[in-house]
Design an enzyme around this catalytic site. Structure first.
Site, PDB file in Angstrom:
ATOM      1  N   ASN A  61       0.801  -1.222   0.000  1.00 56.96           N
ATOM      2  CA  ASN A  61       0.000   0.000   0.000  1.00 56.96           C
ATOM      3  C   ASN A  61       0.832   1.270   0.000  1.00 56.96           C
ATOM      4  O   ASN A  61       0.322   2.346  -0.300  1.00 56.96           O
ATOM      5  CB  ASN A  61      -0.956   0.013   1.200  1.00 56.96           C
ATOM      6  CG  ASN A  61      -0.254  -0.323   2.489  1.00 56.96           C
ATOM      7  OD1 ASN A  61       0.260  -1.430   2.655  1.00 56.96           O
ATOM      8  ND2 ASN A  61      -0.197   0.623   3.409  1.00 56.96           N
TER       9      ASN A  61
ATOM     10  N   GLN B  45      -5.111  -3.841  -1.923  1.00 57.49           N
ATOM     11  CA  GLN B  45      -4.673  -2.848  -2.934  1.00 57.49           C
ATOM     12  C   GLN B  45      -4.587  -3.439  -4.340  1.00 57.49           C
ATOM     13  O   GLN B  45      -4.216  -2.737  -5.287  1.00 57.49           O
ATOM     14  CB  GLN B  45      -3.325  -2.225  -2.529  1.00 57.49           C
ATOM     15  CG  GLN B  45      -3.383  -1.414  -1.235  1.00 57.49           C
ATOM     16  CD  GLN B  45      -4.240  -0.148  -1.335  1.00 57.49           C
ATOM     17  OE1 GLN B  45      -4.662   0.274  -2.419  1.00 57.49           O
ATOM     18  NE2 GLN B  45      -4.515   0.475  -0.197  1.00 57.49           N
TER      19      GLN B  45
ATOM     20  N   SER C 196     -11.544  -5.205   0.891  1.00 62.80           N
ATOM     21  CA  SER C 196     -12.219  -4.081   1.538  1.00 62.80           C
ATOM     22  C   SER C 196     -13.067  -3.343   0.513  1.00 62.80           C
ATOM     23  O   SER C 196     -12.626  -3.124  -0.614  1.00 62.80           O
ATOM     24  CB  SER C 196     -11.156  -3.134   2.101  1.00 62.80           C
ATOM     25  OG  SER C 196     -11.768  -1.999   2.647  1.00 62.80           O
TER      26      SER C 196
ATOM     27  N   HIS D 214     -14.335  -0.121   0.688  1.00 69.82           N
ATOM     28  CA  HIS D 214     -14.150   1.325   0.447  1.00 69.82           C
ATOM     29  C   HIS D 214     -12.947   1.627  -0.442  1.00 69.82           C
ATOM     30  O   HIS D 214     -12.764   2.762  -0.873  1.00 69.82           O
ATOM     31  CB  HIS D 214     -14.107   2.108   1.772  1.00 69.82           C
ATOM     32  CG  HIS D 214     -12.860   1.955   2.585  1.00 69.82           C
ATOM     33  ND1 HIS D 214     -11.858   2.893   2.566  1.00 69.82           N
ATOM     34  CD2 HIS D 214     -12.464   0.995   3.451  1.00 69.82           C
ATOM     35  CE1 HIS D 214     -10.891   2.518   3.408  1.00 69.82           C
ATOM     36  NE2 HIS D 214     -11.238   1.364   3.951  1.00 69.82           N
TER      37      HIS D 214
ATOM     38  N   THR E  87     -25.959  -8.869  12.944  1.00 71.81           N
ATOM     39  CA  THR E  87     -26.898  -8.585  11.849  1.00 71.81           C
ATOM     40  C   THR E  87     -26.169  -7.902  10.695  1.00 71.81           C
ATOM     41  O   THR E  87     -25.420  -6.944  10.906  1.00 71.81           O
ATOM     42  CB  THR E  87     -28.047  -7.695  12.367  1.00 71.81           C
ATOM     43  OG1 THR E  87     -28.664  -8.386  13.453  1.00 71.81           O
ATOM     44  CG2 THR E  87     -29.077  -7.427  11.283  1.00 71.81           C
TER      45      THR E  87
ATOM     46  N   CYS F 188      -2.018   5.061   6.825  1.00 76.39           N
ATOM     47  CA  CYS F 188      -2.082   4.233   8.029  1.00 76.39           C
ATOM     48  C   CYS F 188      -0.878   4.453   8.925  1.00 76.39           C
ATOM     49  O   CYS F 188      -0.905   4.101  10.085  1.00 76.39           O
ATOM     50  CB  CYS F 188      -2.187   2.775   7.642  1.00 76.39           C
ATOM     51  SG  CYS F 188      -3.578   2.525   6.565  1.00 76.39           S
TER      52      CYS F 188
HETATM   53  N1  PLP Z   1      -4.682  -3.905   3.873  1.00 75.68           N
HETATM   54  C1  PLP Z   1      -4.151  -2.975   3.068  1.00 75.68           C
HETATM   55  C2  PLP Z   1      -3.042  -3.345   2.129  1.00 75.68           C
HETATM   56  C3  PLP Z   1      -4.631  -1.656   3.102  1.00 75.68           C
HETATM   57  O1  PLP Z   1      -4.090  -0.727   2.298  1.00 75.68           O
HETATM   58  C4  PLP Z   1      -5.675  -1.343   4.004  1.00 75.68           C
HETATM   59  C5  PLP Z   1      -6.170   0.049   4.126  1.00 75.68           C
HETATM   60  O2  PLP Z   1      -5.448   1.008   3.941  1.00 75.68           O
HETATM   61  C6  PLP Z   1      -6.209  -2.362   4.815  1.00 75.68           C
HETATM   62  C7  PLP Z   1      -5.682  -3.623   4.724  1.00 75.68           C
HETATM   63  C8  PLP Z   1      -7.309  -2.095   5.797  1.00 75.68           C
HETATM   64  O3  PLP Z   1      -8.534  -1.977   5.151  1.00 75.68           O
HETATM   65  P1  PLP Z   1      -9.830  -1.482   5.974  1.00 75.68           P
HETATM   66  O4  PLP Z   1      -9.795  -0.001   5.961  1.00 75.68           O
HETATM   67  O5  PLP Z   1     -10.996  -2.041   5.206  1.00 75.68           O
HETATM   68  O6  PLP Z   1      -9.749  -2.053   7.334  1.00 75.68           O
END
Ligand code: PLP
Length: 375
Positions: A147, A177, A197, A199, A235, A321
């Site tokens: 990422n 990613q 994920s 979003h 739920t 992150c």
């Molecule tokens: N794994 C990777 C490689 C990510 O880039 C991210 C989010 O930045 C996640 C996991 C975490 O995803 P989520 O926001 O759905 O917890």
């Protein structure tokens, strides 16, 4: 606004927004036996079908979760609970997202043995993972696309090599990613478990999924009403699940076309960044076109980020992150210290254009003129 932070989150597409809105009013509980419940259950099941098809998996191999962080935690702690009494070793890459690396640190505190494989000159080799595996290894977890830099890890080769050495271990891949950006088939990848994920793929925050191969059984972490075939009680968030399915349906047929468009924009950006004085493109040549990391020596990431923000350009400093902490990932990939503090991550969607990149480049040139002068 020029939004260049798509690895942090993406703008929900029209289809996912409409689907979400629809199920805010069609509000039934999928477990209810009456018509409202059946309607909600049908929506969940249609979305499950879409996510399964996108990974070439079966519907009964997809479990909805609240996010990829939960999916990663479930896979890792689930495997540890399944094997922990007999086996103690996990092999992983040194560049995982915190939602993988932090659960592994927690397991280390509990006495597990975690082996982190480093890249050699920025490249990961399957044989290094295989060499680390022995009879005590019960899990190999390795991300698909990093990422921070967009580096693609040779996951298919890694999983083949480690299974050749130890057939019983489980393989898990965080494909967050790479999902909807590359055509990923879970069986070809050789993954027993895969995390995604919503979003990050133009749907909403608060929903993710975990693929678990139907021949693999790991214990659940959430007990309750028995939703998600008893694996993940609670739920279901029908609007978010329906929106996730709608986004996947929209994106699935256009993976190649979007990648090609994005690669042209990313290639242009990388070439132009390389022409700036004191610049360094950190992303590899053959990485994901959706992530371009670069550094401008002498300009601190955060200062540059806010300079760009004032011009309506949104990027990230390294990785959203890592929140300002020095990135161990950049160090692992060999980004020199004098560049690491000056790193920006531009993460693209197929909607971004060359004209937007020109605005970014012109702002970066101004930043070098204005900010370096005042230093
Ligand atoms: N794994 C990777 C490689 C990510 O880039 C991210 C989010 O930045 C996640 C996991 C975490 O995803 P989520 O926001 O759905 O917890």
């Amino acid at each position: 606004m020029i939004y260049l932070d798509n690895a942090a989150t993406t703008e929900p597409c029209r289809e996912s927004a409409e689907s979400c809105a629809e199920f805010f009013t069609r509000f039934g509980n999928p477990s209810s036996l009456h018509a409202l419940g059946v309607d909600a259950a049908n929506a969940v099941s249609a979305a499950r079908k879409s996510v399964a098809a996108s990974l070439k998996a079966e519907e009964n191999e997809i479990y909805f979760t609240s996010c990829a962080t939960e999916s990663n935690n479930t896979a890792i702690f689930g495997a540890a609970r399944k094997f922990g009494k007999r086996k103690r070793t996990i092999v992983t890459s040194a560049v995982e997202h915190p939602s993988v690396s932090e659960p592994l640190k927690e397991l280390e505190k509990q006495g597990f043995n975690v082996i982190r494989i480093m890249p050699r000159d920025g490249v990961f080799y399957a044989e290094d993972f295989a060499a680390a595996v022995d009879d005590d290894t019960f899990l190999v977890t390795c991300m698909f696309c990093n990422n921070e830099l967009g580096t693609l890890l040779p996951v298919e080769q890694i999983f083949k090599a480690v299974k050749r050495k130890n057939k019983q271990l489980l393989t898990h891949c965080d494909i967050v990613q790479g999902y909807m950006k590359f055509p990923i088939k879970v069986k070809t990848l050789g993954a027993d478990m895969v995390s995604v994920s919503a979003h990050k793929v133009h749907a909403f925050k608060g929903i993710g999924a975990l693929y678990i191969n139907k021949s693999v059984h790991i214990p659940s972490l959430v007990y309750g009403g028995g939703q998600e075939r008893g694996f993940r009680s609670g739920t279901e968030s029908v609007p978010l699940i329906a929106a996730f399915g709608a986004a996947v349906d929209k994106l699935s047929p256009t993976i190649a076309e979007r990648a090609e468009k994005t690669a042209a924009v990313a290639g242009y950006l990388k070439a132009e960044i390389a022409r700036l004085p004191d610049s360094r493109v950190n992303s590899p040549e053959n990485g994901s076109p959706y992530i371009v990391s670069f550094s401008l020596k002498g300009l601190r990431s955060e200062i540059l980020l806010h300079f760009l923000e004032k011009r309506g350009i949104y990027v990230s400093s390294g990785s959203a992150c890592s929140k300002g902490k020095k990135s161990s990932v950049l160090t692992a990939f060999g980004v020199p210290d004098e560049y690491a503090d000056s790193t920006l991550r531009v993460s693209l969607s197929a909607e971004n254009t060359k004209a937007e990149i020109d605005e970014l480049l012109s702002a970066l040139k101004d930043a070098q003129k204005e900010l370096l002068k005042s230093n």
